[in-house]
Design a protein around this motif. Sequence first.
Motif, PDB file in Angstrom:
ATOM      1  N   GLY A 117       0.806  -1.214   0.000  1.00 52.96           N
ATOM      2  CA  GLY A 117       0.000   0.000   0.000  1.00 52.96           C
ATOM      3  C   GLY A 117       0.839   1.264   0.000  1.00 52.96           C
ATOM      4  O   GLY A 117       1.843   1.377  -0.712  1.00 52.96           O
ATOM      5  N   TYR A 118       0.447   2.224   0.843  1.00 57.59           N
ATOM      6  CA  TYR A 118       1.112   3.526   0.856  1.00 57.59           C
ATOM      7  C   TYR A 118       2.511   3.487   1.457  1.00 57.59           C
ATOM      8  O   TYR A 118       3.248   4.474   1.365  1.00 57.59           O
ATOM      9  CB  TYR A 118       0.232   4.545   1.591  1.00 57.59           C
ATOM     10  CG  TYR A 118      -1.064   4.781   0.852  1.00 57.59           C
ATOM     11  CD1 TYR A 118      -1.104   5.531  -0.318  1.00 57.59           C
ATOM     12  CD2 TYR A 118      -2.249   4.208   1.311  1.00 57.59           C
ATOM     13  CE1 TYR A 118      -2.288   5.714  -1.016  1.00 57.59           C
ATOM     14  CE2 TYR A 118      -3.450   4.387   0.618  1.00 57.59           C
ATOM     15  CZ  TYR A 118      -3.451   5.137  -0.543  1.00 57.59           C
ATOM     16  OH  TYR A 118      -4.628   5.314  -1.236  1.00 57.59           O
ATOM     17  N   SER A 119       2.891   2.367   2.042  1.00 59.73           N
ATOM     18  CA  SER A 119       4.281   2.200   2.458  1.00 59.73           C
ATOM     19  C   SER A 119       5.197   2.089   1.245  1.00 59.73           C
ATOM     20  O   SER A 119       6.417   2.174   1.375  1.00 59.73           O
ATOM     21  CB  SER A 119       4.435   0.940   3.322  1.00 59.73           C
ATOM     22  OG  SER A 119       3.650   1.018   4.488  1.00 59.73           O
ATOM     23  N   ARG A 120       4.583   1.907   0.053  1.00 66.61           N
ATOM     24  CA  ARG A 120       5.355   1.719  -1.168  1.00 66.61           C
ATOM     25  C   ARG A 120       5.273   2.922  -2.114  1.00 66.61           C
ATOM     26  O   ARG A 120       5.643   2.820  -3.278  1.00 66.61           O
ATOM     27  CB  ARG A 120       4.880   0.460  -1.895  1.00 66.61           C
ATOM     28  CG  ARG A 120       5.106  -0.807  -1.091  1.00 66.61           C
ATOM     29  CD  ARG A 120       4.842  -2.051  -1.905  1.00 66.61           C
ATOM     30  NE  ARG A 120       5.502  -2.032  -3.210  1.00 66.61           N
ATOM     31  CZ  ARG A 120       6.810  -2.179  -3.394  1.00 66.61           C
ATOM     32  NH1 ARG A 120       7.610  -2.333  -2.351  1.00 66.61           N
ATOM     33  NH2 ARG A 120       7.312  -2.147  -4.602  1.00 66.61           N
ATOM     34  N   VAL A 121       4.784   4.038  -1.620  1.00 71.96           N
ATOM     35  CA  VAL A 121       4.739   5.234  -2.453  1.00 71.96           C
ATOM     36  C   VAL A 121       6.155   5.577  -2.934  1.00 71.96           C
ATOM     37  O   VAL A 121       7.094   5.627  -2.140  1.00 71.96           O
ATOM     38  CB  VAL A 121       4.138   6.428  -1.674  1.00 71.96           C
ATOM     39  CG1 VAL A 121       4.340   7.732  -2.441  1.00 71.96           C
ATOM     40  CG2 VAL A 121       2.663   6.189  -1.400  1.00 71.96           C
ATOM     41  N   GLY A 122       6.297   5.765  -4.230  1.00 69.99           N
ATOM     42  CA  GLY A 122       7.604   6.073  -4.806  1.00 69.99           C
ATOM     43  C   GLY A 122       8.423   4.862  -5.192  1.00 69.99           C
ATOM     44  O   GLY A 122       9.487   4.989  -5.791  1.00 69.99           O
ATOM     45  N   ARG A 123       7.910   3.658  -4.877  1.00 65.81           N
ATOM     46  CA  ARG A 123       8.613   2.432  -5.232  1.00 65.81           C
ATOM     47  C   ARG A 123       7.929   1.761  -6.423  1.00 65.81           C
ATOM     48  O   ARG A 123       6.770   2.059  -6.719  1.00 65.81           O
ATOM     49  CB  ARG A 123       8.645   1.470  -4.046  1.00 65.81           C
ATOM     50  CG  ARG A 123       9.471   1.973  -2.884  1.00 65.81           C
ATOM     51  CD  ARG A 123       9.542   0.928  -1.775  1.00 65.81           C
ATOM     52  NE  ARG A 123      10.412   1.355  -0.690  1.00 65.81           N
ATOM     53  CZ  ARG A 123      11.739   1.187  -0.682  1.00 65.81           C
ATOM     54  NH1 ARG A 123      12.322   0.580  -1.703  1.00 65.81           N
ATOM     55  NH2 ARG A 123      12.467   1.595   0.330  1.00 65.81           N
ATOM     56  N   PRO A 124       8.623   0.847  -7.103  1.00 68.43           N
ATOM     57  CA  PRO A 124       7.995   0.165  -8.241  1.00 68.43           C
ATOM     58  C   PRO A 124       6.698  -0.528  -7.831  1.00 68.43           C
ATOM     59  O   PRO A 124       6.665  -1.274  -6.850  1.00 68.43           O
ATOM     60  CB  PRO A 124       9.062  -0.871  -8.650  1.00 68.43           C
ATOM     61  CG  PRO A 124      10.355  -0.287  -8.174  1.00 68.43           C
ATOM     62  CD  PRO A 124      10.031   0.441  -6.914  1.00 68.43           C
ATOM     63  N   GLY A 125       5.623  -0.251  -8.564  1.00 65.67           N
ATOM     64  CA  GLY A 125       4.335  -0.856  -8.259  1.00 65.67           C
ATOM     65  C   GLY A 125       3.581  -0.190  -7.133  1.00 65.67           C
ATOM     66  O   GLY A 125       2.470  -0.607  -6.794  1.00 65.67           O
ATOM     67  N   TYR A 151       0.145  -1.274   9.221  1.00 66.30           N
ATOM     68  CA  TYR A 151      -1.129  -1.379   8.507  1.00 66.30           C
ATOM     69  C   TYR A 151      -1.790  -0.015   8.364  1.00 66.30           C
ATOM     70  O   TYR A 151      -2.398   0.283   7.329  1.00 66.30           O
ATOM     71  CB  TYR A 151      -2.054  -2.372   9.210  1.00 66.30           C
ATOM     72  CG  TYR A 151      -1.745  -3.804   8.882  1.00 66.30           C
ATOM     73  CD1 TYR A 151      -2.537  -4.528   8.002  1.00 66.30           C
ATOM     74  CD2 TYR A 151      -0.635  -4.447   9.430  1.00 66.30           C
ATOM     75  CE1 TYR A 151      -2.250  -5.856   7.682  1.00 66.30           C
ATOM     76  CE2 TYR A 151      -0.326  -5.762   9.118  1.00 66.30           C
ATOM     77  CZ  TYR A 151      -1.137  -6.458   8.246  1.00 66.30           C
ATOM     78  OH  TYR A 151      -0.842  -7.759   7.928  1.00 66.30           O
ATOM     79  N   ALA A 152      -1.674   0.810   9.384  1.00 66.00           N
ATOM     80  CA  ALA A 152      -2.217   2.166   9.287  1.00 66.00           C
ATOM     81  C   ALA A 152      -1.533   2.923   8.153  1.00 66.00           C
ATOM     82  O   ALA A 152      -2.189   3.587   7.341  1.00 66.00           O
ATOM     83  CB  ALA A 152      -2.032   2.897  10.614  1.00 66.00           C
ATOM     84  N   GLU A 153      -0.219   2.812   8.071  1.00 66.82           N
ATOM     85  CA  GLU A 153       0.525   3.461   6.999  1.00 66.82           C
ATOM     86  C   GLU A 153       0.171   2.863   5.644  1.00 66.82           C
ATOM     87  O   GLU A 153      -0.100   3.586   4.674  1.00 66.82           O
ATOM     88  CB  GLU A 153       2.026   3.316   7.239  1.00 66.82           C
ATOM     89  CG  GLU A 153       2.892   3.943   6.158  1.00 66.82           C
ATOM     90  CD  GLU A 153       4.366   3.687   6.384  1.00 66.82           C
ATOM     91  OE1 GLU A 153       5.042   4.579   6.921  1.00 66.82           O
ATOM     92  OE2 GLU A 153       4.843   2.579   6.017  1.00 66.82           O
ATOM     93  N   GLY A 154       0.149   1.527   5.560  1.00 65.94           N
ATOM     94  CA  GLY A 154      -0.133   0.857   4.296  1.00 65.94           C
ATOM     95  C   GLY A 154      -1.514   1.172   3.754  1.00 65.94           C
ATOM     96  O   GLY A 154      -1.701   1.330   2.541  1.00 65.94           O
ATOM     97  N   PHE A 155      -2.505   1.261   4.647  1.00 66.77           N
ATOM     98  CA  PHE A 155      -3.879   1.544   4.229  1.00 66.77           C
ATOM     99  C   PHE A 155      -4.182   3.040   4.159  1.00 66.77           C
ATOM    100  O   PHE A 155      -5.240   3.428   3.652  1.00 66.77           O
ATOM    101  CB  PHE A 155      -4.871   0.885   5.195  1.00 66.77           C
ATOM    102  CG  PHE A 155      -4.918  -0.609   5.114  1.00 66.77           C
ATOM    103  CD1 PHE A 155      -4.799  -1.267   3.902  1.00 66.77           C
ATOM    104  CD2 PHE A 155      -5.111  -1.373   6.258  1.00 66.77           C
ATOM    105  CE1 PHE A 155      -4.860  -2.653   3.827  1.00 66.77           C
ATOM    106  CE2 PHE A 155      -5.181  -2.760   6.198  1.00 66.77           C
ATOM    107  CZ  PHE A 155      -5.050  -3.396   4.973  1.00 66.77           C
ATOM    108  N   GLY A 156      -3.316   3.865   4.688  1.00 65.47           N
ATOM    109  CA  GLY A 156      -3.582   5.302   4.681  1.00 65.47           C
ATOM    110  C   GLY A 156      -4.713   5.687   5.617  1.00 65.47           C
ATOM    111  O   GLY A 156      -5.508   6.578   5.314  1.00 65.47           O
TER     112      GLY A 156
END
Length: 395
Positions: A117-125, A151-156
């Motif tokens: 999720g949003y933990s991957r902002v700026g990363r591939p995919g 999970y809070a970060e990943g789900f926003g």
Amino acid sequence: MHTVVFRLVFSLFKLLPLNEKKIVFVSDRGDTLFGNAKFVYDELLRRQLDFTYWFLLKKNSTERKTAKEHILLAYHFATASIIIVDDVYSIIYPLKLRDNTELVQLWHAVGAFKTFGYSRVGRPGGPSIRSKAHRNYTKAIVSSKTVAKHYAEGFGISIDKVVATGIPRTDIFFDRSYGETVKKKLYDKYPYLKTKKVILYAPTFRGAGQANAHFPFAKIEFDRLYNQLRDDYVFLFKMHPFVKKQLSIPDEYKGFFYDMSSYPDINDLLFITDIVVTDYSSVCFEAALLRIPMLFFAFDVEAYTRSRDFYYRYESFIPGPLVKDTDELIQSVIGGNFNFESIDEFVNYFFDHTDGKSSQRVVNQIILGKGAETSAVSGATSTQRTGTKDNSVSW
């Protein structure tokens, strides 16, 4: 149906009364209920609660929904008191749900391992920071308070919406009767599992997602594994369901290697497994609950970390030895080189509850937390449905 039209239809249905007793299960992961959603539903039925249940299920996310199906979704989203999802469900994210509607995410994974999720902002995919995906969950479950922040970060979403109930589908690992039943069923169907120790190889896929998922089968040295381990072990493959290319086992090695990828539930296979070999798969969480020794065959760990990344440093996270080639794998199996102490530490960190009652906590804390009246009946079974209405719509 066009997104704008769908949202308009949904807005019109919001003019109808909210049904405080309606719970809707939606999923694009299968046309029957399974996993966390099934465990929660069974617990609701066991208690004979006064709810009406609707199931809007589709085999997979690539199947297009018809206009009628969109209308059904819009109607139930607009009038349900509780909507339950167990994975990504894109069509619901742009909607402004009613203030009194709960959107509950029973995420299928356990613990926190690979970033998502949003933990991957700026990363591939990774998603755009402007994406609306996941952000309208009112509740999400996790296995422990220690992973709630991920999970809070990943789900926003805010961390107060993340509840450490435990993961319902792990309840089976604390049900001795279930374990014995599964063992008997597997041994009856696959007698060869009884004669030798079982190594279960369950790696994750490579690639950005389902569309281009693959696995480097060339890394599997069939001859070396066969020659060194065949006397004492059988070797089962359980490939990730995203990997569509079928594993080809050479004829000369049959009787040692078995492809169990089509077997529906990896959790059942764990009950007859002596050693789990994996890499970056979350199966390590389930295996840890059963205290199964593990080896982490991560031949591409540096490249995988660069492309996917983890919430924890991989080498310090894994509850077992890291092996990078077939020789190390074989030596660890034969030598019994497993770090058993790390499994207990792993479980204590990633699980707040190890009592087999996660399904009960989800119902108590999330479903009934809305103020619904409880009418639990001691000893009721999942086949008793007094006071319930079951409406299954599988597309």
